[in-house]
Motif scaffolding. Sequence first.
Motif, short mmCIF file in Angstrom:
data_model
loop_
_atom_site.label_atom_id
_atom_site.label_comp_id
_atom_site.label_asym_id
_atom_site.label_seq_id
_atom_site.Cartn_x
_atom_site.Cartn_y
_atom_site.Cartn_z
N ARG A 6 0.83 -1.20 0.00
CA ARG A 6 0.00 0.00 0.00
C ARG A 6 0.87 1.25 0.00
NH1 ARG A 6 -0.97 3.95 3.45
NH2 ARG A 6 0.57 2.98 4.82
N TYR A 8 1.60 5.55 -1.85
CA TYR A 8 1.49 6.59 -2.88
C TYR A 8 2.89 6.77 -3.45
CZ TYR A 8 0.52 11.24 -4.87
OH TYR A 8 0.38 12.32 -5.71
N TYR A 40 -4.04 0.81 -3.28
CA TYR A 40 -5.03 0.75 -2.21
C TYR A 40 -4.63 -0.27 -1.14
CZ TYR A 40 -8.34 3.23 -5.27
OH TYR A 40 -8.97 4.14 -6.06
N SER A 137 -5.93 -1.41 6.77
CA SER A 137 -6.76 -2.36 6.03
C SER A 137 -8.09 -2.61 6.73
CB SER A 137 -6.00 -3.69 5.85
OG SER A 137 -4.99 -3.56 4.86
N ALA A 140 -10.28 0.23 5.72
CA ALA A 140 -10.73 0.03 4.34
C ALA A 140 -11.80 -1.05 4.27
CB ALA A 140 -9.54 -0.34 3.46
N ASN A 144 -15.67 -0.52 3.12
CA ASN A 144 -16.22 -1.30 2.02
C ASN A 144 -17.49 -2.04 2.45
OD1 ASN A 144 -15.89 -2.64 -0.72
ND2 ASN A 144 -15.82 -4.44 0.60
N VAL A 180 -14.13 5.15 -3.14
CA VAL A 180 -12.86 5.41 -3.82
C VAL A 180 -12.09 6.52 -3.12
CG1 VAL A 180 -11.84 6.31 -5.94
CG2 VAL A 180 -13.60 4.55 -6.07
N LEU A 183 -10.57 5.02 0.03
CA LEU A 183 -9.45 4.12 -0.26
C LEU A 183 -8.22 4.89 -0.71
CD1 LEU A 183 -11.26 1.16 -2.08
CD2 LEU A 183 -10.50 1.29 0.30
N GLU A 184 -8.41 5.95 -1.51
CA GLU A 184 -7.28 6.77 -1.94
C GLU A 184 -6.63 7.47 -0.74
OE1 GLU A 184 -8.29 9.42 -5.07
OE2 GLU A 184 -8.44 7.83 -6.58
N ALA A 187 -4.66 4.98 1.19
CA ALA A 187 -3.43 4.63 0.48
C ALA A 187 -2.32 5.64 0.77
CB ALA A 187 -3.70 4.56 -1.02
#
Length: 276
Positions: A6, A8, A40, A137, A140, A144, A180, A183-184, A187
Amino acid sequence: LHCNKRGYYTLGPIIVTLGDIFGFYPRSITEPLIDHVIVYPRIFPIAQLGIPSLYPLGETRAVRRIFEDPTRTIGVRDYSPHDSLRHVHWKATARHQNLQIKVFEPTTTLKVVLFLAIDSFEHNGAHNEDDLELGISTAASVANYITEQGSPVGLFVNTCLADSGQSVRIPPGSGTNQLVSILEALAKVTPHSSGSFEEFLRGEQRGLPWGTTLIFILSRPSESLTGLLTNLRESGHRLLVLQIGSQGADRVAYPFTWHNVRVPGDLQQTSSEEAP
């Protein structure tokens, strides 16, 4: 590119090297192009997190009047001693010359906000990378899961993002685009905190909608967090704490719904029972 971790990542500048087969005439070209790759966090399956029993409040009508949405008035009735004066319908009271209480529409949809406490993963000046990644995680995975239930979810993290250095402040929203965005943001989370989580929470709690379910993801909770969580509970919020790692002994001081997440599989075993 094999995106195994994970994060950037910056790509560029591009350096192209070419030449003949014997290496007599090498050439090199540099293009100052910069781009980024966002990887992600992993999303783990959650069979049943039990959140709907905490505070069903939102857009879907319920058959039984168990919880009510104070933003949706469907009628009035006579006042009774256990009613809150905040729900008095003053115009109807004036017409009837008797206290009238608003009747609200029962609803079942959640509104959830996730709080990830970055500094709680630090110990003796260092952070536990494995626990931090599991915490990210977990955030995330919960986001989700809530999105799949069709409920609004938001995210707040006291981190310094990899691209901007800012904290994460995403108000509750629904749909794929909201997921999204979350998640971004996850990340780009770094282990560097923007300040103490307690101060971060104090600054954000004033803007939380009444009745929002708050899910805290942390590793080593500080003693000062107890009072903050108690105040949030008393002000109309329902709380769920997901403690990452093996510091399960810390939970005895907190009378909230509390689950330990030591490995991803623990997310499959959470229940909806609230601590006494």
